[in-house]
Motif scaffolding. Structure first.
Motif, PDB file in Angstrom:
ATOM      1  N   ASN A 112       0.729  -1.421  13.408  1.00 28.98           N
ATOM      2  CA  ASN A 112       1.713  -2.060  12.540  1.00 28.98           C
ATOM      3  C   ASN A 112       2.186  -1.127  11.423  1.00 28.98           C
ATOM      4  O   ASN A 112       3.247  -1.337  10.834  1.00 28.98           O
ATOM      5  N   ALA A 113       1.391  -0.101  11.138  1.00 26.71           N
ATOM      6  CA  ALA A 113       1.721   0.825  10.048  1.00 26.71           C
ATOM      7  C   ALA A 113       2.305   2.141  10.550  1.00 26.71           C
ATOM      8  O   ALA A 113       2.546   3.046   9.756  1.00 26.71           O
ATOM      9  N   SER A 152       6.595   8.037   5.508  1.00 25.08           N
ATOM     10  CA  SER A 152       5.944   8.599   4.318  1.00 25.08           C
ATOM     11  C   SER A 152       5.604  10.073   4.502  1.00 25.08           C
ATOM     12  O   SER A 152       5.546  10.832   3.527  1.00 25.08           O
ATOM     13  N   GLU A 153       5.396  10.521   5.752  1.00 22.72           N
ATOM     14  CA  GLU A 153       5.047  11.911   6.015  1.00 22.72           C
ATOM     15  C   GLU A 153       6.268  12.820   6.184  1.00 22.72           C
ATOM     16  O   GLU A 153       6.193  14.015   5.886  1.00 22.72           O
ATOM     17  N   GLN A 213       0.822  -1.209   0.000  1.00 21.49           N
ATOM     18  CA  GLN A 213       0.000   0.000   0.000  1.00 21.49           C
ATOM     19  C   GLN A 213       0.857   1.262   0.000  1.00 21.49           C
ATOM     20  O   GLN A 213       0.562   2.218  -0.721  1.00 21.49           O
ATOM     21  N   LEU A 214       1.922   1.259   0.801  1.00 20.41           N
ATOM     22  CA  LEU A 214       2.806   2.421   0.838  1.00 20.41           C
ATOM     23  C   LEU A 214       3.450   2.646  -0.528  1.00 20.41           C
ATOM     24  O   LEU A 214       3.527   3.781  -1.013  1.00 20.41           O
ATOM     25  N   ILE A 229      11.682   6.800   1.245  1.00 19.38           N
ATOM     26  CA  ILE A 229      10.491   5.944   1.315  1.00 19.38           C
ATOM     27  C   ILE A 229      10.688   4.702   0.449  1.00 19.38           C
ATOM     28  O   ILE A 229      10.351   3.576   0.844  1.00 19.38           O
ATOM     29  N   GLY A 230      11.257   4.887  -0.745  1.00 16.31           N
ATOM     30  CA  GLY A 230      11.519   3.757  -1.626  1.00 16.31           C
ATOM     31  C   GLY A 230      12.502   2.774  -1.019  1.00 16.31           C
ATOM     32  O   GLY A 230      12.327   1.551  -1.125  1.00 16.31           O
ATOM     33  N   LEU A 231      13.548   3.285  -0.376  1.00 14.39           N
ATOM     34  CA  LEU A 231      14.532   2.417   0.269  1.00 14.39           C
ATOM     35  C   LEU A 231      13.899   1.635   1.417  1.00 14.39           C
ATOM     36  O   LEU A 231      14.142   0.427   1.560  1.00 14.39           O
TER      37      LEU A 231
END
Length: 503
Positions: free
Chosen positions: A308-309, A316-317, A147-148, A324-326
Motif C-alpha cells: 500500500n506504501a 519520496s525517493e 508518515q510520509l 511530494i507535498g502535492l
C-alpha cells in the motif's frame, strides 16, 4: 516546503468546503446533513460520485497491487466500467424511491419497500459494519500519508490515530454538501498529480517513453502482464478477474453511502449523465498501474514490503519535496472526502434505523447530535481495525464488497419483482452470510472453486434463497411495493413501517 504545501491544500479545501456548505445550507436537520436537501446538480454530483470511486484505494491500492502482483491490478478497469453500467439502471430507481418515500438512508428503503421496520434495523447494522470496513481503507492509506508528511518521525500506530482524528474533525464540519465540494477539489488535484507523475516517470526509471516502462518491466519480470501475475501460485486468474468485477459491479451501488448519494441528486437526468461519462475516468487507472510498474523497476522497497506504501515510497525517493507535498496533500483529500461521506452515512443510519425505532420521539436536533456522536465511535472502531490490518487495500475492498453484496439481491429484486418479501430477504441474507463466513463453506469454495470470488457465490445463493422463500411467504402491502415498482398504481397511504408511500 513539503509541509507547507500539504497544509495549504488542506486549509484551503476545508475553508472552501465549510463556506460552500454554509452558503447552501437550508436548515440544521438530519435530512439536510445526510442527503443535501436532495438538490445536488449535475456538476457537484459528478464530483461527489467520482469522489467515491477515486479514493486512496484507486491510487495507492491499485498502484500497490501492480507493484506486488502485476496484471491483477487490471481489475480496476473492468469493475469501474461495469459498475456504471449497472448504476445507469439502478441509481435513478433509488433516487425516485427516495423522493416518493422521503427516504434518507439505505435502511429506510428496506423498511419501507418490504413493509418491515425490523428489516430496516437489521440492514442498518449490516450497512454500518460495511461502512466501517470501507473507512478502514481510507485510514490505512491516510496513516501512510501522515508518515510520509512527517518524514517517518512517528510510528504507523500513531499515524493511524492521527489520521482518525483528522477524519473526525473533517466530517464534523462537512456534511454531504461540504464533502461534495472537497471531492471536487480532490478530483482536480488527483488529475494534476497523475498527469505530473506520468509525464516525468519514464525519466525517473531510465525508460525512453511510457510504453517502454511496460516492455522493461516485462523483461525484468516475465509474465507480470498476464494472469495470474508475478505470483504463479496466486488464484488471481482470469476467472478471478471476471467474478470479482461482477461482484463489485452488483455490490457497488448497494453500499449505504452510495444509496444516500443517489437520494441527494436533483434529478434522474443528473444521475444518468454521470453514469454515461464517469467510465472515462477509468482510463486514469492505466497511468496509476504504470506508476506501480515504475516503482517496481526502480527497486522500490517500502517499509515492511507494505504494497500500500509502494507509490508513496517511490515518490519520496525519486521526486523533489514540492512534488511530494502535492502528492501527500492530494492523498489527504483522497481519504478525507470519501471518508466524510462514509461516516455521515453510518451516523445517519444509526440514528434513523437503529435508535429511532426504539426512541421515536427524538427531535431533529437530538437526531443530528446523536448521528455526529455515533460517527466518532465508528471512526474509533475503524482505527482499531486499521491498526491490526496487514493486507492490501484491494483485499480489504473485496471483503467489504462481499459483505455488502448480501444486501444486493434484495435491492435488485425489490425493484423488479413485487413478490419479494421481508422473510425472503432475511432468509437470503442468512444463507448468503453462512456461505461467505462459515469455516466449512470457506474451505469448500477454496478447495473446489479457488479462483472464484467467494462474495459472488454467496450473492448467487442469497438470491436463489430469497426467490424461493418469497414464493411461499406473503408479499408486502401494495403501498410498500409501490416504492420499489415505481410504475405501480398503488394509492398513497402509510405502510406499517411508517413511511408515506406510493404518492
Amino acid at each position: 516546503m513539503k509541509m507547507a504545501i500539504v497544509l495549504s491544500i488542506l486549509l484551503a479545501t476545508v475553508l472552501g468546503a465549510v463556506a460552500y456548505g454554509r452558503r447552501t445550507r437550508k436548515s440544521a436537520t438530519l435530512a439536510e446533513w445526510a442527503v443535501g436537501g436532495r438538490s445536488l446538480g449535475t456538476l457537484i454530483f459528478w464530483f461527489m460520485n467520482a469522489g467515491e470511486v477515486y479514493t486512496t484505494f484507486a491510487v495507492l491500492g491499485i498502484s500497490g497491487y501492480a507493484w506486488a502482483l502485476g496484471a491483477p491490478a487490471y481489475l480496476a478497469f473492468c469493475s469501474v466500467s461495469m459498475s456504471y453500467a449497472v448504476g445507469y439502471w439502478l441509481m435513478p430507481k433509488i433516487w425516485k424511491a427516495g423522493r416518493l418515500g422521503k427516504l434518507v438512508t439505505q435502511a429506510d428503503f428496506f423498511a419501507a419497500r418490504f413493509d418491515a421496520p425490523w428489516l430496516g434495523v437489521i440492514t442498518g447494522v449490516i450497512g454500518i459494519a460495511s461502512l466501517i470496513v470501507y473507512v478502514q481503507i481510507q485510514l490505512v492509506s491516510l496513516g501512510l500519508i501522515v508518515q510520509l508528511t512527517l518524514d517517518d518521525t512517528i510510528s504507523s500506530r500513531a499515524a493511524t490515530i492521527v489520521a482518525g482524528l483528522l477524519m473526525i474533525a473533517f466530517v464534523f464540519v462537512a456534511g454531504i454538501r461540504s464533502a461534495a465540494f472537497a471531492a471536487g477539489v480532490k478530483d482536480v488535484l488527483m488529475i494534476v498529480v497523475v498527469v505530473l507523475l506520468s509525464a516525468t516517470v519514464a525519466s525517473k526509471v531510465g525508460a525512453g517513453s511510457l510504453l517502454d516502462i511496460f516492455g522493461m518491466v516485462e523483461a525484468k519480470h516475465p509474465g507480470i502482464g498476464k494472469f495470474p501475475g508475478l505470483d504463479a501460485s496466486s488464484p488471481t486468474t482470469a476467472i478471478w478477474l471476471m467474478t470479482s468485477a461482477i461482484n463489485i459491479a452488483f455490490g457497488n451501488w448497494v453500499f449505504p453511502h452510495l444509496f444516500q448519494m443517489s437520494y441527494s441528486a436533483r434529478s434522474a437526468t443528473s444521475i444518468r449523465r454521470n453514469a454515461i461519462w464517469q467510465p472515462l475516468y477509468s482510463l486514469a487507472y492505466f497511468f496509476i498501474i504504470l506508476l506501480g510498474f515504475a516503482a517496481l523497476l526502480a527497486n522500490t522497497h517500502p517499509p515492511g514490503d507494505n504494497l500500500n506504501a509502494a507509490l508513496l515510497q517511490f515518490v519520496s525517493e525519486r521526486y523533489p519535496s514540492w512534488v511530494i507535498g502535492l502528492v501527500a496533500g492530494t492523498g489527504f483529500l483522497l481519504a478525507l472526502a470519501p471518508g466524510a461521506l462514509l461516516l455521515v452515512a453510518a451516523g445517519s443510519i444509526f440514528t434513523r434505523n437503529v435508535v429511532r425505532p426504539f426512541a421515536p420521539r427524538l427531535s431533529e436536533a437530538q437526531s443530528l447530535a446523536l448521528s455526529r456522536a455515533s460517527l466518532v465511535c465508528f471512526a474509533g472502531v475503524a482505527v482499531y481495525l486499521s491498526l491490526a490490518q496487514k493486507g492490501s487495500l484491494v483485499k480489504i475492498l473485496l471483503d467489504a464488497y462481499s459483505a455488502i453484496g448480501m444486501l444486493a439481491p434484495a435491492v435488485f429484486l425489490g425493484f423488479i419483482w413485487r413478490r419479494t418479501s421481508a422473510t425472503g430477504v432475511l432468509a437470503g441474507m442468512l444463507a448468503g452470510f453462512i456461505t461467505l463466513l462459515a469455516p466449512f463453506s470457506a474451505h469448500y469454495w477454496g478447495t473446489h472453486w479457488p479462483q472464484w470470488e467467494p462474495g459472488l457465490i454467496a450473492m448467487a445463493i442469497n438470491a436463489g434463497v430469497t426467490i424461493l422463500v418469497s414464493l411461499v411467504t406473503p408479499a408486502p402491502a401494495p403501498a410498500a411495493i409501490g416504492i420499489g415498482l415505481l410504475d405501480s398504481a398503488a394509492p398513497a397511504t402509510t405502510s406499517r413501517s411508517g413511511y408515506k408511500l406510493g404518492a
